[in-house]
Design a protein around this motif. Structure first.
Motif, short mmCIF file in Angstrom:
data_model
loop_
_atom_site.label_atom_id
_atom_site.label_comp_id
_atom_site.label_asym_id
_atom_site.label_seq_id
_atom_site.Cartn_x
_atom_site.Cartn_y
_atom_site.Cartn_z
N PRO A 215 -0.31 5.74 7.20
CA PRO A 215 -1.16 4.99 6.25
C PRO A 215 -2.02 5.96 5.45
O PRO A 215 -2.55 6.94 6.00
N LEU A 216 -2.19 5.67 4.18
CA LEU A 216 -2.90 6.57 3.27
C LEU A 216 -4.19 5.90 2.80
O LEU A 216 -4.17 4.79 2.24
N THR A 217 -5.31 6.54 3.05
CA THR A 217 -6.61 5.95 2.70
C THR A 217 -7.46 6.96 1.93
O THR A 217 -7.04 8.06 1.64
N SER B 217 4.32 13.88 0.22
CA SER B 217 4.39 12.94 -0.89
C SER B 217 3.71 11.63 -0.48
O SER B 217 3.16 11.51 0.63
N ALA B 218 3.76 10.66 -1.39
CA ALA B 218 3.21 9.33 -1.13
C ALA B 218 4.05 8.31 -1.88
O ALA B 218 4.36 8.52 -3.06
N VAL B 219 4.43 7.23 -1.20
CA VAL B 219 5.22 6.17 -1.82
C VAL B 219 4.75 4.82 -1.28
O VAL B 219 4.15 4.76 -0.20
N PRO B 220 5.04 3.73 -1.99
CA PRO B 220 4.69 2.40 -1.47
C PRO B 220 5.47 2.07 -0.20
O PRO B 220 6.57 2.60 0.03
N ALA B 221 4.91 1.20 0.62
CA ALA B 221 5.54 0.83 1.89
C ALA B 221 6.94 0.29 1.69
O ALA B 221 7.83 0.54 2.51
N SER C 247 -1.91 12.95 12.89
CA SER C 247 -3.02 12.04 12.57
C SER C 247 -2.53 10.61 12.49
O SER C 247 -1.40 10.34 12.08
N ALA C 248 -3.41 9.67 12.87
CA ALA C 248 -3.06 8.25 12.75
C ALA C 248 -3.08 7.80 11.30
O ALA C 248 -2.36 6.88 10.90
N GLY C 249 -3.91 8.44 10.50
CA GLY C 249 -3.99 8.13 9.09
C GLY C 249 -4.24 9.39 8.29
O GLY C 249 -4.69 10.41 8.84
N VAL C 250 -3.94 9.33 6.99
CA VAL C 250 -4.07 10.49 6.11
C VAL C 250 -4.86 10.07 4.89
O VAL C 250 -4.72 8.94 4.41
N ASP D 118 0.83 -1.20 0.00
CA ASP D 118 0.00 0.00 0.00
C ASP D 118 0.87 1.26 0.00
O ASP D 118 2.01 1.25 0.47
N LEU D 119 0.28 2.34 -0.50
CA LEU D 119 0.96 3.63 -0.46
C LEU D 119 0.81 4.28 0.91
O LEU D 119 -0.23 4.15 1.57
N TYR D 120 1.88 4.94 1.35
CA TYR D 120 1.91 5.68 2.61
C TYR D 120 2.16 7.16 2.32
O TYR D 120 2.88 7.51 1.38
N ALA D 121 1.59 7.98 3.16
CA ALA D 121 1.88 9.42 3.08
C ALA D 121 3.25 9.69 3.68
O ALA D 121 3.63 9.09 4.69
N VAL D 122 4.01 10.56 3.03
CA VAL D 122 5.34 10.96 3.49
C VAL D 122 5.26 12.43 3.90
O VAL D 122 4.93 13.29 3.06
#
Length: 308
Positions: free
Chosen positions: A262-264, A243-247, A183-186, A169-173
């Motif tokens: 975590p990016l949702t 940014s956003a990149v894979p884990a 935040s716990a998630g973005v 999954d992609l994560y926020a950077v």
């Protein structure tokens, strides 16, 4: 008519043993066969290789010179035979792989280590390039294997075999002082309210981030484009944007002070594929197995983002 390798071997055996009969026993043939072979070789060469007496068989000067040459030829032939057998069995041979930089720096080294230490005579050339360049190298015949994103794998064309190696999954950077870091998630909508640091068009990650924003019905406030993930990390750490990149890419960003979340909204998943030319060499097949095993071992460990 040239002297054959088998005839050279008879000359060598007689020279080592100083005897036709002992050479015949080593070669598992009758003594008359050895005698006829030596006579034929001498006739072909136009010179005597051995002086024969009732007590011994000795090399002449010409014989010593010829035996030295024959042994070099026999050794080279044996070396070539072993190389060919190694190639046929997949134990020897060279493999060229074009691979995503994130994979080249994380999972691939384990596969290269296992492949090259399994037996002598193997070599690997690694091109760490974006997915579109890797697929192009495969199409041009400059790479035996390519590890790329699923989006680029679909464009590989015929005569290519595809295998999914992993998904992540992609994560926020984020920079540590970002308002989103608490935040716990973005969500993608959250990222859309910030300047965004993206990889260049044509890369698999860029296609994924573009699709994430599109699915969320939003777009970045501003866009900064970079070629590599380390540059992305530096720009985000400097406060230029998010940014956003894979884990699986996150370990490469650990040299900077960053926060990963975590990016949702929606969750975007990358599939990493292994492409093989068809037909593949045995060495390429053996290396592909090591790549698959390395990814399988990594999957059991799970992603370990260092700044969650």
């Amino acid at each position: 008519m040239d002297v054959s390798l088998s005839q050279m071997a008879v000359v060598d055996a007689v020279a080592r043993h100083g005897s036709f009969s002992r050479a015949a026993r080593e070669l598992h043939v009758g003594q008359p066969v050895v005698s006829r072979t030596i006579a034929l070789v001498e006739r072909l060469l136009g010179t005597a290789l051995f002086s024969r007496t009732t007590r011994a068989v000795e090399l002449t000067d010409a014989g010593r010179a010829y035996v030295a040459i024959a042994r070099q030829v026999l050794a080279a032939a044996e070396h070539g035979r072993r190389q060919w057998e190694g190639y046929r069995s997949g134990e020897r041979g060279s493999v060229t792989v074009a691979v995503l930089p994130s994979v080249a720096a994380t999972v691939l080294p384990e596969a290269v280590r296992e492949f090259t230490r399994a037996t002598a005579g193997r070599s690997v050339t690694v091109y760490d390039v974006p997915a579109d360049e890797g697929v192009a190298l495969l199409k041009e015949g400059k790479a035996d294997l390519t590890i790329c994103d699923a989006e680029q794998a679909a464009d590989a064309g015929p005569f290519v075999e595809s295998q999914v190696l992993a998904t992540d999954d992609l994560y926020a950077v984020l920079p540590p002082d970002s308002r989103l870091a608490a935040s716990a998630g973005v969500t993608w909508a959250d990222l859309g309210r910030e300047p965004f640091v993206a990889l260049r068009s044509g890369t698999g990650v860029r296609a994924l981030t573009d699709s994430g924003f599109a699915a969320a019905g939003t777009a970045p406030q501003a866009l900064v484009t970079a070629r590599g993930v380390t540059t992305v990390a530096g720009l985000v750490a400097a406060g230029i944007g998010v940014s956003a990149v894979p884990a699986s890419v996150l370990p490469l960003l650990g040299f900077q002070d960053l926060v990963f979340r975590p990016l949702t909204g929606p969750t975007v998943t990358r599939s990493i594929c292994l492409l093989s030319r068809v037909p593949a060499t045995l060495a390429a097949r053996a290396f592909a197995q090591e790549v698959g095993a390395a990814f399988a071992r990594r999957a059991t460990e799970g992603p370990t983002p260092s700044a969650l």
